[in-house]
Design a protein around this motif. Structure first.
Motif, short mmCIF file in Angstrom:
data_model
loop_
_atom_site.label_atom_id
_atom_site.label_comp_id
_atom_site.label_asym_id
_atom_site.label_seq_id
_atom_site.Cartn_x
_atom_site.Cartn_y
_atom_site.Cartn_z
N LEU A 128 0.84 -1.20 0.00
CA LEU A 128 0.00 0.00 0.00
C LEU A 128 0.87 1.25 0.00
O LEU A 128 1.89 1.31 0.69
N ILE A 129 0.44 2.24 -0.76
CA ILE A 129 1.10 3.56 -0.77
C ILE A 129 0.00 4.60 -0.55
O ILE A 129 -0.51 5.20 -1.51
N PRO A 130 -0.41 4.81 0.70
CA PRO A 130 -1.56 5.70 0.96
C PRO A 130 -1.36 7.12 0.44
O PRO A 130 -2.31 7.73 -0.04
N ARG A 131 -0.15 7.66 0.53
CA ARG A 131 0.03 9.06 0.11
C ARG A 131 -0.13 9.23 -1.39
O ARG A 131 -0.40 10.34 -1.87
N LEU A 132 0.01 8.14 -2.17
CA LEU A 132 -0.24 8.19 -3.61
C LEU A 132 -1.58 7.58 -3.96
O LEU A 132 -1.93 7.51 -5.15
N SER A 133 -2.32 7.10 -2.93
CA SER A 133 -3.63 6.47 -3.13
C SER A 133 -3.53 5.29 -4.09
O SER A 133 -4.38 5.10 -4.97
N LYS A 134 -2.49 4.47 -3.91
CA LYS A 134 -2.28 3.33 -4.80
C LYS A 134 -1.96 2.08 -3.99
O LYS A 134 -1.37 2.15 -2.91
#
Length: 726
Positions: A128-134
């Motif tokens: 998960l990469i929450p800051r990139l919403s990916k």
């Protein structure tokens, strides 16, 4: 392991496999605003995504009525951030759960969406990469890209799938550095040809490829360095120079637990900036080696078996061992601090670390943190006959009607406590979390063993880490609990310091001095306090009683005829003076840090402010007779002079100044009287020992202004023999 230490974690089930068959469209998923921080609201779970095959098939293999024998579906991996939990299954199904914040008695997480990858093969990895919403999902050698939090597939026109993938690694330097404004992250994709370096933004941009003579199975990256595990060796890779160096062999010893043979599995994690931890053969068991830029640092960890998985929650490393236990080491001391037994029914497979953490309802919720109404003045205590009341507080009260009787004390209903776990334990039949023991629970365990200093050290350490709102409340509670115990032991100075740091309402202190509170605190006045300190507060009736109880307990056999009538009474007076000094220091702090206390007290701040000013004025009057002529008037005294509740307190101040014969102070306060237009409406009662003085005329402050701008000498005229304020 030191058995006297408080264990830092407890294992708690989060999601069980049976929950996958829950209705994915809950009737009520309204979030609590203080917990849900996702970029968008949960999508409608009934919507179907199309990706090669209809996702409406979803978990058809779980509920199908076809008679053919079907393979058992298991959980293979899980990742989480904040209120969102994502699970990958052996049939290619992805499940998205969100925290249930509306029904405390239901399952802690609600199934929001399910999606099946086109291959319908096992999901082996989620990142998960929450800051990139990916989100990145690896299944059957294909890397898929999704949007967060909804798990909506990213169109291949923006980011195409990557095939032939053995494993992948994100650049953890981006995670540890917390670049919230960064719009890209580094991605390493390992194939049979080597390592492909990419920059993941709105699109996926290739950077370069580093050829490798081996196939990487496990990989971790920090900035320009990588550790890669092949089928037999660990390798250290410098991406800047495209150089790969053999580091150490992967342990080949199989673990036999009962009749089960568990093959070895390489483990690599990143524990800090530029610092890796790898699991190696340790002879009789296994060891963990810390490496920075490829060189050993710190020391080593020791395990009985080679770990199946490693995970980090600073300052701890958790290792899942083949014997069904989780061994937790302290990174700082390298010692084992806890061993957790894992239920066999979970079928534990692996662990994962979540830097953002997952909110979870804690089963160890401390009910002592709930707020309960507390009556400031006990019913058996009566306020002094000569009282003064805040006019604003008496507008709605009838003098002929006594205050109504109080109902039984009931704790307020508050939302359940949530804690944030960074360690997930993934099993074939569910996902559990290693939840950190709450600060209050750990401190209360120490206080029960009379380890007060250690408890306060934990609080101080939490304070240095910029705590969230929940931890701040726990810190305040522990400080108040410790300080109230000291207050009962007449350790007034230390108690005042901790109470101030614990942000205890000043009214809870002022109530202990009937001569200061007067009628400004009514018999029916109540404020909310922590339920865990309510009993302590009930026992603290007044400072005089606290001092007497202490003397009776510790000195009664040595004071004749008794404590109260012992000649001199210096000890009693000294303790009372210490308590009064503590109160004054406390109230001065409230006035000095008004902005801080406004956030603590909220809408009660104006009421408390008037009370503090009035009590401070009374305190200062008692000390004026000892002030030398050179003592300058303080800003606080001037402010208190302007903000006392009644004019009678102004007269008390001026009378005290007159008794001190401090002309400098008097003149400056007369100046204040003139500029602020204050007038003494009446003189104070009790300003002569042994009786009261009744002034028949009001006193004013007349002055005349001369043509040159100067003033005549100020004077006060009172119709009372031998009395004057100057």
């Amino acid at each position: 392991m030191d058995k006297s230490e408080i264990p830092p974690f407890h294992l708690q089930s989060l999601v069980t496999f049976q929950q996958q068959e829950d209705n994915p469209n809950p009737t009520d998923t309204s979030p609590a605003p203080n917990l849900r921080t996702s970029a968008s609201a949960p999508q409608n779970a009934s919507r179907a995504f199309i990706s090669g095959s209809a996702s409406a098939r979803g978990l058809a293999s779980l509920t199908s009525a076809t008679p053919q024998a079907q393979e058992k579906v298991e959980i293979r991996c899980a990742e989480a951030f904040e209120c969102n939990l994502y699970i990958g299954c052996s049939d290619g199904t992805l499940l998205w759960y969100t925290l249930n914040e509306t029904d405390n008695n239901a399952n802690p997480y609600i199934l929001q969406e399910r999606y099946t990858v086109p291959s319908r093969k096992a999901v082996s990895r989620i990142a998960l990469i929450p800051r990139l919403s990916k989100a990145l999902v690896l299944s059957d050698g294909t890397l898929y890209f999704f949007l967060l939090p909804s798990l909506e597939p990213i169109p291949i026109a923006l980011i195409n799938h990557i095939r032939g993938v053995l494993t992948f690694a994100l650049d953890d330097a981006d995670v540890f550095a917390h670049p919230e404004d960064a719009d890209a992250t580094g991605l390493c994709v390992l194939t049979r040809r080597g390592v492909g370096l990419w920059s993941l933004r709105e699109r996926l941009l290739p950077i370069k490829e580093v050829p490798l003579p081996y196939c990487g199975l496990v990989a971790k990256r920090y900035s320009e360095h990588m550790f890669i595990a092949s089928d037999s060796l660990y390798h250290f890779v410098d991406l800047s120079s495209s150089q790969s160096t053999e580091f150490a062999p992967i342990p080949a010893i199989e673990a036999q637990i009962g009749n089960t043979i568990i093959p070895p599995r390489p483990s690599i994690i990143i524990v800090a900036q530029h610092e890796f931890l790898v699991a190696l053969d340790g002879g009789a068991g296994a060891m963990g080696l810390f490496l920075k830029n490829g060189d050993p640092v710190r020391g080593t960890l020791e395990w009985e078996f080679l770990p199946r998985a490693l995970a980090v929650d600073w300052p701890y490393v958790a290792a899942l061992l083949p014997n069904g236990t989780i061994v937790v080491h302290s990174i700082e001391t390298l010692k084992v601090v806890q061993v957790v037994d894992v239920p066999a029914s979970l079928g534990a497979r692996t662990m994962s670390s979540s830097m953002d953490g997952l909110y979870a309802p804690s089963s160890s919720n401390n009910r002592n943190l709930e707020m309960a109404p507390f009556r400031l003045i006990p019913p058996m205590l009566e306020a002094p006959a000569d009282t003064e009341e805040d006019p604003a507080a008496t507008q709605n009260r009838s003098g002929a009607t006594p205050p109504p009787s109080l109902p039984p004390k009931l704790a307020k209903i508050v939302p359940p406590a949530y804690t944030r776990t960074h360690l997930l334990l993934v099993g074939s039949s569910g996902v559990s979390g290693l939840l950190p023991q709450t600060l209050s629970a750990r401190c209360e365990a120490l206080l029960a063993e009379h380890k007060t200093d250690q408890a306060l050290e934990l609080v101080a350490a939490a304070d240095r880490r910029i705590p969230d709102m929940r931890v701040e409340l726990e810190m305040q509670y522990i400080r108040q609990k410790v300080a109230l115990g000291w207050l009962a032991e007449t350790k007034f100075k230390r108690a005042g310091e901790e109470l101030y740091q614990g942000r205890m309402d000043p009214r809870l202190l002022i109530r202990l001095w009937p001569e200061f509170r007067g009628g400004l605190i009514g018999e029916g006045d109540k404020i909310d306090v922590f339920a865990g300190v309510e009993e302590q507060l009930d026992k603290l009736v007044s400072v005089e009683k606290i001092v007497m109880d202490h003397l009776v307990k510790n000195y009664a056999p040595y004071l004749k005829p008794d404590v109260e009538h012992a000649p001199g009474g210096k000890l009693k007076d000294g303790l009372a003076g210490d308590a009064k000094q503590m109160l004054r220091t406390y109230l001065e702090g409230v006035r000095r840090e008004r902005t801080v206390w406004s956030r603590v007290l909220g809408s009660d701040m104006p009421t408390v402010e008037r009370l503090v000013d009035t009590v401070m004025a009374k305190l200062m009057i008692q000390t004026l007779t000892d002030i030398p002529n050179t003592w300058p008037v303080s800003r606080f005294l001037i402010r208190s002079f302007r903000h006392v509740v009644h004019e009678r307190h102004e007269a008390m101040i001026l009378n005290g100044i007159s008794c001190s014969q401090n002309l400098e102070v008097s003149e400056r306060l007369w100046e204040l009287q003139r500029t602020e237009g204050a007038v003494i409406e009446e003189a104070a009662d009790g300003d002569e020992p042994g009786g009261t003085i009744d002034y028949t005329e009001k006193a004013g402050v007349p002055w005349t202004e001369k043509p040159d701008g100067s003033d005549d000498i100020l004077d006060i005229h009172l119709d009372h023999e031998d009395r004057g304020l100057l």
